[in-house]
Design a protein around this motif. Sequence first.
Motif, PDB file in Angstrom:
ATOM      1  N   GLY A 222     -11.083  -3.930   2.298  1.00 18.62           N
ATOM      2  CA  GLY A 222     -11.191  -2.488   2.197  1.00 18.62           C
ATOM      3  C   GLY A 222     -10.136  -1.879   1.303  1.00 18.62           C
ATOM      4  O   GLY A 222     -10.110  -0.676   1.110  1.00 18.62           O
ATOM      5  N   TRP A 223      -9.232  -2.689   0.755  1.00 14.62           N
ATOM      6  CA  TRP A 223      -8.106  -2.137   0.024  1.00 14.62           C
ATOM      7  C   TRP A 223      -8.311  -2.205  -1.486  1.00 14.62           C
ATOM      8  O   TRP A 223      -8.124  -1.214  -2.188  1.00 14.62           O
TER       9      TRP A 223
ATOM     10  N   ALA B 265      -9.139   3.814   7.778  1.00 17.71           N
ATOM     11  CA  ALA B 265      -8.378   2.772   7.080  1.00 17.71           C
ATOM     12  C   ALA B 265      -7.520   3.480   6.043  1.00 17.71           C
ATOM     13  O   ALA B 265      -8.030   4.110   5.124  1.00 17.71           O
ATOM     14  N   ILE B 266      -6.207   3.400   6.214  1.00 18.30           N
ATOM     15  CA  ILE B 266      -5.291   4.223   5.430  1.00 18.30           C
ATOM     16  C   ILE B 266      -4.357   3.338   4.612  1.00 18.30           C
ATOM     17  O   ILE B 266      -3.786   2.383   5.116  1.00 18.30           O
ATOM     18  N   ALA B 267      -4.218   3.666   3.348  1.00 17.10           N
ATOM     19  CA  ALA B 267      -3.217   3.046   2.487  1.00 17.10           C
ATOM     20  C   ALA B 267      -2.690   4.128   1.562  1.00 17.10           C
ATOM     21  O   ALA B 267      -2.984   4.156   0.372  1.00 17.10           O
TER      22      ALA B 267
ATOM     23  N   SER C 299       5.125   5.375   2.557  1.00  9.34           N
ATOM     24  CA  SER C 299       3.709   5.013   2.580  1.00  9.34           C
ATOM     25  C   SER C 299       3.275   4.653   3.989  1.00  9.34           C
ATOM     26  O   SER C 299       4.085   4.285   4.842  1.00  9.34           O
ATOM     27  N   THR C 300       1.989   4.757   4.212  1.00 12.01           N
ATOM     28  CA  THR C 300       1.421   4.481   5.540  1.00 12.01           C
ATOM     29  C   THR C 300       0.173   3.632   5.385  1.00 12.01           C
ATOM     30  O   THR C 300      -0.634   3.873   4.499  1.00 12.01           O
ATOM     31  N   ASN C 301       0.046   2.658   6.236  1.00 13.12           N
ATOM     32  CA  ASN C 301      -1.118   1.778   6.210  1.00 13.12           C
ATOM     33  C   ASN C 301      -1.665   1.618   7.630  1.00 13.12           C
ATOM     34  O   ASN C 301      -0.924   1.274   8.553  1.00 13.12           O
ATOM     35  N   ILE C 302      -2.941   1.912   7.801  1.00 10.97           N
ATOM     36  CA  ILE C 302      -3.653   1.602   9.045  1.00 10.97           C
ATOM     37  C   ILE C 302      -4.810   0.695   8.666  1.00 10.97           C
ATOM     38  O   ILE C 302      -5.636   1.048   7.820  1.00 10.97           O
ATOM     39  N   SER C 303      -4.857  -0.474   9.250  1.00 12.25           N
ATOM     40  CA  SER C 303      -5.873  -1.457   8.866  1.00 12.25           C
ATOM     41  C   SER C 303      -6.472  -2.079  10.110  1.00 12.25           C
ATOM     42  O   SER C 303      -5.988  -1.883  11.230  1.00 12.25           O
ATOM     43  N   TYR C 304      -7.515  -2.870   9.878  1.00 13.88           N
ATOM     44  CA  TYR C 304      -8.232  -3.531  10.964  1.00 13.88           C
ATOM     45  C   TYR C 304      -8.455  -4.982  10.582  1.00 13.88           C
ATOM     46  O   TYR C 304      -8.823  -5.292   9.455  1.00 13.88           O
TER      47      TYR C 304
END
Length: 877
Positions: A97-98, A533-535, A611-616
């Motif tokens: 997803g990135w 999903a955050i980057a 920076s912020t990252n939320i992933s799965y």
Amino acid sequence: MSKYATALLSSAAILGLPALAHAQSAAPAQATTESATVADVVVTGSNIRRAAAEGINPVQVIGREELDTSGKVTVADLLRSISANTGNSSNETSNSGWASGSAGIGLRGLSQKNTLVLLNGRRVANYGFPSGGLSDTFVNLNALPIVATQRLEVLKDGASAVYGSDAVAGVVNVITRQDFQGLEVGGSYGTSDAGGLDTWQGKIVGGYGDLEDDGFNVLVSLEAYTRQRLDQDERDLTRSGVYSGPGGRWNGWSAKGARFLINGASVPFVDPQGACPQGMVLTASAPIDGLAGNTCAINLAPYTTLIPSTDRYQAYVHATARVAPGIEAFGELLYSHIEGTSIFGSSPYFTLEAGRFALNARTGLAEPVSNLLPANNPYNPYGRAVPIEYTFFDLGQSLKTNTSQAYRALGGLRGTGDRFDWEVAVFASASRERERVAAGFANRFTLADSLANGTLNLWEPNATPQAVLDGIRLSTLRPADSTLYGADFKISGEVLALPAGPIGYAAGIEYRHESLESRNPREIDAGLQVRPAIAAVDGERDVAAVYVEANVPVLSNLDVQIAGRGDHYSDFGEAFSPKVGLRWRAHDAVLVRASASRGFRAPSLSENSASTNISYGSVVDPFDPDIPGSRQSPTFFTVGNTDLEPEKTRSFNFGVVFTPTRDTILSVDWYRVELDHLVGTNNTTSIVQANNPADVVRDGRGKLVAVYNRYQNLSELKTSGVDVEFSQRWRTDRWGDFALQTAYTHVIDYRRPVTVGGPLVDYAGTNRGASLPADKATTRAGWSRGDLEADLTWYYTSGYDLVPVVAGQSSVDAYNQFDLYLGWSGLENAKLYLKVENIADEQPPYDGSFPGIRAPYDFSQYDLRGRQFRIGFDYRF
């Protein structure tokens, strides 16, 4: 100016400051099409011109001939097949997803951020979306044109003293055609033996003007490439979603189609007739996720992309003109447009389940989204709020389209004099990304309202009013922009004649500005989207550098190279990178080379910013209340760190080159790379095993919900290995010419801590973190006679151990692939060719530790293209 820059400029002045070397000068002679010159050239890893022979640095050169006959049709495919690319790099088949649709290279297994990619010796902008969320900034190899490429040079040694940050593991330098004359057109069509993945490629390459006779040359190349998408249900191995390897799990299925979770057991969400919602199958839950009871499950194979589709259009222009005696003006323009489409990751449709989060628009923090079905919902038979897991087919499929536009514009002057050469250039480069996801996301507020008032028909989704669905369904746009601009000045020449010859030197100054901005879709920042999903990255920096380099002939057969570079970064400070090397011609047929250097890698803009990252993803949970040791899929939180220090590196290389005849070359090189203050995150498996409530969030039953992590300076990493290259040619009058080439890399060790401050653990030959095979080789056997030519290429990747053992599987098998090229040039000015990739239709080796539903193999190393055929032609006017 920094103290390092002052010292280096003083050293350069003492040397006399003369020299430039065009970072990668004209390619070797190409019959009548390229300039025929035997002048000294610059080889990647040094800015000093010298005769084209083995140098101090180990450089693998992939020439135009190998580009044409390898069977590979993109720069990325070719570079990723080299032996030094042992692991930890992404490719477009990873479908993350990135950074979907992109491909990078990570030499020595040190990830993409440690390998510097250059175009004609100068930098290009990084891809706008970092790989892995925030961790790896890299150059997208898919944006580089293969039809305009003359050769690829891969420096397999640290080069921070010459190029600065990012060159810790080595350098990949793409050298384009120059002084080309004539017109070439070509095209090809390829397809897979198992179906799907049809590809088309077309090219035009034109050059006009002779630099020597006419005083100018202009080259223009145009390339188009398109490839169909491949989904999981198009291959026998993945169609059923039930993988027959150790454990026999239904990893390609989701048990979260439609069900209630009652006292830890699965209860299917069925209508009064006992039927599941359309598209789901009533089956036992245990083979999928281990829960007792039945569920309405989904075979995700038809909704999972193995290889995205892609359309690529690239244009490249290179021009050179003599503006005065000994002075040339030069310029380049590169433009690339890439569009790729895939079904988004492992969530083809929106699923409501435990562990879902959304951002709080006021605080910017993540907060949980309830998966409780209200007590008054007409589809709730329990009379109280109960947890559900439900996949909403009616909200639409999450079809993802990645569009990337990249360019680089460059202009400059260079001159040649009696005492020195010089070059000055300015450049600008950018990569602009836009990721659109059509449907597959839900507005948490309207979803909650619809579940509360019962307007969503959970038994017959098709019966739900369209207005209700339109109010819930979300589509998103994720933008990113990466820019790079700067200027440089170089000078080189010879000074101070010694008994063994003059000292060759180079010196220069550089400036560049880098920025990276990757933003969230507005639906995420507004707090609407469930499971965001955050980057998010927003950073910039200015870098100024000065360097000096000298080649000192101590004896007639012994040269010593000394180099030093000072860099000043606006966001963290200064770094100094020295290097020393030697080249000893011990015998006419024996060359000994060695080098030692100290370097650094500045924290990337994504690591070093707020920076912020939320992933799965998935992780093995030894404390799972249902199946201890099973793989679970929590939410992963990772944040940047503005207090990071740069990674400090030390590189060592020792090698011997044997050239007993003009047609035989054998080189053996040992390398060692040591990194201190390694930037990274804690190992997620170790975090879960530690089970610290500050980092590991669980629900009331103990089910894993979220894992928190942060970028930090870890302790160290040490890796070493051996590279072997061999080349042999045989020329016969009767049978034609034969050639054999091989490049082999063995990773002796790759040691790093599993946890922050922990002891060093060897990752080589294991899947710790990511698979890292210990051995990789590419061997090419060629033959040509008259109008015929043939090449057989063997790609070998060794197996690796699974740590820990997964369902009884302790290791993954080795992989062998053979590609064939046949060419015929019996028609005037034309060539016809056939390429067969993976002749034996070799399947990827089974890996029971693969993450998620994608496939039962490591898709960072392998893919399911299978046997492929390609026919094509080239015509020269």
